[in-house]
Design a protein around this motif. Structure first.
Motif, PDB file in Angstrom:
ATOM      1  N   TYR A  88       0.834   6.970  -6.938  1.00  0.00           N
ATOM      2  CA  TYR A  88      -0.562   7.265  -7.300  1.00  0.00           C
ATOM      3  C   TYR A  88      -0.689   8.162  -8.527  1.00  0.00           C
ATOM      4  CZ  TYR A  88      -0.505  12.049  -5.463  1.00  0.00           C
ATOM      5  OH  TYR A  88      -0.228  13.386  -5.265  1.00  0.00           O
ATOM      6  N   THR A  89       0.335   8.954  -8.838  1.00  0.00           N
ATOM      7  CA  THR A  89       0.253   9.828 -10.011  1.00  0.00           C
ATOM      8  C   THR A  89       0.620   9.109 -11.305  1.00  0.00           C
ATOM      9  OG1 THR A  89       2.525  10.591  -9.678  1.00  0.00           O
ATOM     10  CG2 THR A  89       0.779  11.887  -8.634  1.00  0.00           C
ATOM     11  N   GLN A 117       2.342   1.758 -13.000  1.00  0.00           N
ATOM     12  CA  GLN A 117       2.387   1.429 -11.584  1.00  0.00           C
ATOM     13  C   GLN A 117       2.410  -0.082 -11.376  1.00  0.00           C
ATOM     14  OE1 GLN A 117      -0.945   1.623  -8.426  1.00  0.00           O
ATOM     15  NE2 GLN A 117      -0.060   3.679  -8.415  1.00  0.00           N
ATOM     16  N   SER A 130      -1.827   3.603 -14.416  1.00  0.00           N
ATOM     17  CA  SER A 130      -2.056   2.337 -13.716  1.00  0.00           C
ATOM     18  C   SER A 130      -1.208   1.204 -14.276  1.00  0.00           C
ATOM     19  CB  SER A 130      -3.536   1.959 -13.771  1.00  0.00           C
ATOM     20  OG  SER A 130      -3.977   1.854 -15.110  1.00  0.00           O
ATOM     21  N   THR A 182       1.960   1.697  -3.527  1.00  0.00           N
ATOM     22  CA  THR A 182       0.827   2.141  -4.346  1.00  0.00           C
ATOM     23  C   THR A 182       0.552   3.619  -4.122  1.00  0.00           C
ATOM     24  OG1 THR A 182      -0.140  -0.066  -4.278  1.00  0.00           O
ATOM     25  CG2 THR A 182      -1.603   1.744  -4.882  1.00  0.00           C
ATOM     26  N   MET A 183       0.602   4.043  -2.859  1.00  0.00           N
ATOM     27  CA  MET A 183       0.403   5.466  -2.546  1.00  0.00           C
ATOM     28  C   MET A 183       1.479   6.321  -3.190  1.00  0.00           C
ATOM     29  SD  MET A 183      -2.214   6.420  -0.625  1.00  0.00           S
ATOM     30  CE  MET A 183      -1.642   7.838   0.315  1.00  0.00           C
ATOM     31  N   GLU A 210       0.828  -1.211   0.000  1.00  0.00           N
ATOM     32  CA  GLU A 210       0.000   0.000   0.000  1.00  0.00           C
ATOM     33  C   GLU A 210       0.860   1.258   0.000  1.00  0.00           C
ATOM     34  OE1 GLU A 210      -3.950  -1.780   2.318  1.00  0.00           O
ATOM     35  OE2 GLU A 210      -2.324  -0.841   3.461  1.00  0.00           O
TER      36      GLU A 210
END
Length: 241
Positions: A105-106, A112, A109, A101-102, A98
């Motif tokens: 975030y920009t 990421q 997807s 992922t945070m 997490e």
């Protein structure tokens, strides 16, 4: 390689408190540039002035040829500059995945989804704790998570503020070795503020000695070690290796 970041005659501090005075500084692409000096000398303030975290009274900061003096931290971060503070650099109540992922975030997807596994490859110890909260990590592991959170955004310049503080000698060596690996693998310019002078000089390509808010020395690590008077006066080094 040319300079990626430069300060020219920089005066900076916090509110009415002047901390650094007229510092000229530069870091080159793909180099590890180390800033050493006694406690309270202005090392961290120089780093924070680059990232927009303190007041710049006069002088100029240029990044990749662009004047970034006075920009807010979020605007500087968008220019692919990452700042890793000494503490409070991860989300302790979120899992390791997490956190990553945070941090990303920009990102698109798809990008990421590719980079999170890549971070686990770069920092294998984090994979072991992927689904556990970051609060359980040791100090060294937290630093590696913070590094991976910055690296996921592919910065061109990373600023480290005493990443080995409070770590055991073994963990400190591991963190500094990871910083070198990141530079070598990803071609990132790194500025490292470090209280442990010996370790910092071992990993650095170039070094600045700051004392009393001013630049006292600039050159190669072995050149600084060859000046025992500076080492004794400012760094507590009793002898050269």
């Amino acid at each position: 390689m040319g300079a990626i970041i430069q300060t020219s005659n920089l005066y900076a501090g916090y509110g009415a408190s002047h901390i650094i005075f007229g510092i000229d500084f530069e870091a080159k692409k793909e180099d590890i540039t180390v800033i050493v000096g006694p406690n309270g000398s202005g090392k961290s303030t120089l780093l924070k002035s680059i990232f927009g975290l303190c007041s710049v009274y006069s002088g100029e900061i240029t990044y990749a040829g662009e004047d970034i003096t006075g920009l807010a931290p979020h605007a500087i971060a968008r220019k692919k500059i990452a700042f890793l503070p000494q503490t409070n650099n991860v989300f302790a109540d979120l899992t390791i995945r997490e956190n990553l992922t945070m941090a990303g975030y920009t990102l698109d997807s798809k990008i990421q989804a590719e980079r999170v596994p890549e971070m686990f490859e770069t920092f294998p110890i984090l994979k072991e704790y992927e689904k556990q909260k970051a609060g359980i990590l040791s100090g060294g592991q937290r630093q590696m998570l913070a590094m991976s959170m910055a690296l996921i955004r592919r910065p061109q310049l990373m600023l480290f503020d005493e990443p080995t503080a409070s770590l055991s000698p073994k963990l400190a060596d591991e963190v500094l070795e990871k910083i070198k690996e990141m530079r070598d693998e990803f071609g990132i310019a790194i500025i490292l503020v470090e209280q442990n002078t010996r370790r910092a000089l071992d990993v650095g390509d170039h070094v600045y000695l700051v004392a009393g808010g001013k630049r006292v020395f600039e050159g190669k690590p072995d050149q600084l070690l060859a000046q025992p008077d500076l080492g004794r006066m400012y760094l507590g080094l009793n002898q050269t290796p």
